[in-house]
Design an enzyme around this catalytic site. Structure first.
Site, PDB file in Angstrom:
ATOM      1  N   LYS A   1     -54.558   3.869   5.758  1.00 27.36           N
ATOM      2  CA  LYS A   1     -54.324   3.408   4.382  1.00 27.36           C
ATOM      3  C   LYS A   1     -54.879   1.999   4.210  1.00 27.36           C
ATOM      4  O   LYS A   1     -55.499   1.676   3.201  1.00 27.36           O
ATOM      5  CB  LYS A   1     -52.819   3.328   4.094  1.00 27.36           C
TER       6      LYS A   1
ATOM      7  N   ASP B   1     -47.012   4.020  -2.108  1.00 28.10           N
ATOM      8  CA  ASP B   1     -46.384   5.260  -1.703  1.00 28.10           C
ATOM      9  C   ASP B   1     -47.236   6.402  -2.239  1.00 28.10           C
ATOM     10  O   ASP B   1     -47.709   6.342  -3.377  1.00 28.10           O
ATOM     11  CB  ASP B   1     -44.948   5.372  -2.233  1.00 28.10           C
TER      12      ASP B   1
ATOM     13  N   ASP C   1     -55.410  15.178   5.035  1.00 30.15           N
ATOM     14  CA  ASP C   1     -56.852  15.161   4.723  1.00 30.15           C
ATOM     15  C   ASP C   1     -57.598  16.436   5.152  1.00 30.15           C
ATOM     16  O   ASP C   1     -58.463  16.910   4.413  1.00 30.15           O
ATOM     17  CB  ASP C   1     -57.535  13.944   5.363  1.00 30.15           C
TER      18      ASP C   1
ATOM     19  N   PHE D   1     -56.557  10.961   7.715  1.00 25.21           N
ATOM     20  CA  PHE D   1     -55.215  11.071   8.281  1.00 25.21           C
ATOM     21  C   PHE D   1     -54.409  12.089   7.464  1.00 25.21           C
ATOM     22  O   PHE D   1     -54.883  12.599   6.443  1.00 25.21           O
ATOM     23  CB  PHE D   1     -54.524   9.698   8.282  1.00 25.21           C
ATOM     24  N   GLY D   2     -53.184  12.321   7.919  1.00 25.23           N
ATOM     25  CA  GLY D   2     -52.241  13.152   7.176  1.00 25.23           C
ATOM     26  C   GLY D   2     -52.819  14.509   6.800  1.00 25.23           C
ATOM     27  O   GLY D   2     -53.377  15.231   7.638  1.00 25.23           O
TER      28      GLY D   2
ATOM     29  N   ASN E   1     -49.665   1.903   8.303  1.00 22.26           N
ATOM     30  CA  ASN E   1     -50.672   2.963   8.404  1.00 22.26           C
ATOM     31  C   ASN E   1     -52.062   2.322   8.359  1.00 22.26           C
ATOM     32  O   ASN E   1     -52.518   1.871   7.316  1.00 22.26           O
ATOM     33  CB  ASN E   1     -50.456   3.938   7.232  1.00 22.26           C
TER      34      ASN E   1
ATOM     35  N   HIS F   1     -57.037   9.401  -4.732  1.00 19.52           N
ATOM     36  CA  HIS F   1     -55.868   8.901  -5.457  1.00 19.52           C
ATOM     37  C   HIS F   1     -55.635   7.413  -5.160  1.00 19.52           C
ATOM     38  O   HIS F   1     -55.389   6.612  -6.034  1.00 19.52           O
ATOM     39  CB  HIS F   1     -54.644   9.733  -5.052  1.00 19.52           C
ATOM     40  N   ARG F   2     -55.788   7.072  -3.870  1.00 23.61           N
ATOM     41  CA  ARG F   2     -55.564   5.679  -3.434  1.00 23.61           C
ATOM     42  C   ARG F   2     -56.603   4.751  -4.063  1.00 23.61           C
ATOM     43  O   ARG F   2     -56.289   3.661  -4.534  1.00 23.61           O
ATOM     44  CB  ARG F   2     -55.640   5.631  -1.903  1.00 23.61           C
TER      45      ARG F   2
HETATM   46  P1  IMP Z   1     -46.364   7.432   2.534  1.00 20.14           P
HETATM   47  O1  IMP Z   1     -47.057   6.938   1.325  1.00 20.14           O
HETATM   48  O2  IMP Z   1     -46.575   6.548   3.707  1.00 20.14           O
HETATM   49  O3  IMP Z   1     -44.925   7.784   2.272  1.00 20.14           O
HETATM   50  O4  IMP Z   1     -47.135   8.743   2.979  1.00 20.14           O
HETATM   51  C1  IMP Z   1     -46.855  10.012   2.556  1.00 20.14           C
HETATM   52  C2  IMP Z   1     -47.571  11.058   3.384  1.00 20.14           C
HETATM   53  O5  IMP Z   1     -48.474  11.705   2.505  1.00 20.14           O
HETATM   54  C3  IMP Z   1     -48.399  10.566   4.554  1.00 20.14           C
HETATM   55  O6  IMP Z   1     -47.679  10.585   5.755  1.00 20.14           O
HETATM   56  C4  IMP Z   1     -49.512  11.597   4.617  1.00 20.14           C
HETATM   57  O7  IMP Z   1     -49.104  12.689   5.410  1.00 20.14           O
HETATM   58  C5  IMP Z   1     -49.645  12.031   3.182  1.00 20.14           C
HETATM   59  N1  IMP Z   1     -50.751  11.305   2.539  1.00 20.14           N
HETATM   60  C6  IMP Z   1     -50.700  10.262   1.676  1.00 20.14           C
HETATM   61  N2  IMP Z   1     -51.932   9.867   1.329  1.00 20.14           N
HETATM   62  C7  IMP Z   1     -52.768  10.665   1.999  1.00 20.14           C
HETATM   63  C8  IMP Z   1     -54.179  10.722   2.062  1.00 20.14           C
HETATM   64  O8  IMP Z   1     -54.940   9.939   1.475  1.00 20.14           O
HETATM   65  N3  IMP Z   1     -54.666  11.700   2.853  1.00 20.14           N
HETATM   66  C9  IMP Z   1     -53.886  12.570   3.533  1.00 20.14           C
HETATM   67  N4  IMP Z   1     -52.582  12.545   3.531  1.00 20.14           N
HETATM   68  C10 IMP Z   1     -52.016  11.590   2.757  1.00 20.14           C
END
Ligand code: IMP
Length: 195
Positions: free
Chosen positions: A20, A73, A152, A149-150, A17, A178-179
C-alpha cells in the site's frame, strides 16, 4: 525526458502494509507530495463503512503522532456475495484467503465486484477529510500473476484487457486502482489546501 517536480510537502502514511505504501508513494510523488511510512499499529474499529474506519484510525493516529497524516482503509465488494468481504476483507484474506473466495465463487456466473479505498487525512489542528476511490471489475476463475498483494491475483478490472491486478506493474495498477483514485483526489485537495 524526466519532469522535475518540486517535492516540498511531506506527510505520514500510517500503515504496516509495504505494498500500500509503495503504491501511494508513487501516486503522490509526481504531485509534489512525499509520503513517509509510519508503521505503527492503527486502531481499526468495526464498521460497515470504510470511510468511518479510516477516519477514526486517522483521528487516533494524529493524537499519538501529532503530525499531519493519512490512513487508508480498503476492501473488496463482491456482488453475488452481497458485498462480502467488504469491510472484513483483511480478516477474510488472513483466514480463507484467495482460495476461499474462489471456492465461494464456484459455479457463480455473476462475478462482478469492486474495490473501494477510503483515505482519511487529519492534521493536529483538528482538520480531517476523507477521499474515496473505486475500481469495478470481475473475480477471475483462477488466481493469476505474482505482483501486488491481497486479492490482486483474482481481480480483473474492466479497463484492463483481461489482466488481473497481480499481472500488472505497480504503475499499471495505479492507472486505474481504487487506491490511486482516492489518493489522487486527496493529493489535488492537499496541494490547494497547503498553498
Ligand atoms: P485494509 O485496508 O488494510 O483493512 O485491507 C483490507 C484488505 O483488502 C487487505 O488485507 C487486502 O486483502 C484487501 N485489499 C485492499 N486493497 C487491495 C488491493 O489493492 N489489492 C488487493 N487486495 C486489496
Amino acid at each position: 525526458m524526466f519532469l522535475s517536480v518540486d517535492v516540498s510537502l511531506e506527510l505520514l502514511f500510517v500503515t504496516r502494509n509495504r505494498h500500500k505504501f509503495e503504491e501511494a508513494f508513487n501516486i503522490l510523488l509526481p504531485m509534489g507530495i512525499k509520503l513517509k511510512q509510519a508503521p505503527i499499529e492503527r486502531i481499526e474499529v468495526q464498521s460497515e463503512d470504510l470511510s468511518e474506519i479510516a477516519l477514526i484510525g486517522a483521528k487516533n493516529a494524529v493524537e499519538v503522532l501529532k503530525r499531519p497524516l493519512v490512513v487508508e482503509d480498503a476492501g473488496l465488494f463482491i456482488k453475488s456475495l452481497n458485498g462480502f468481504p467488504g469491510p472484513y476483507s483483511s480478516y477474510v484474506y488472513k483466514t480463507i484467503g484467495v482460495d476461499g473466495i474462489l471456492k465461494l465463487m464456484e459455479n457463480v456466473n455473476d462475478r462482478s465486484a469492486y474495490f473501494k479505498s477510503a483515505v482519511a487525512f487529519c492534521s493536529p489542528d483538528g482538520k480531517c477529510r476523507v477521499f474515496v476511490g473505486e475500481v469495478h471489475g470481475e473475480i477471475a476463475f483462477e488466481a493469476r500473476g505474482s505482483g501486488g498483494f491481497g486479492f490482486d491475483p483474482i481481480f480483473i478490472p474492466y479497463e484492463s484487457d483481461g489482466l488481473t491486478f497481480a499481472e500488472m506493474s505497480i504503475s499499471e495498477k495505479s492507472l486505474l486502482s481504487h487506491r490511486a483514485r482516492a489518493f489522487r483526489e486527496f493529493g489535488r485537495w492537499f496541494i490547494v489546501e497547503m498553498k
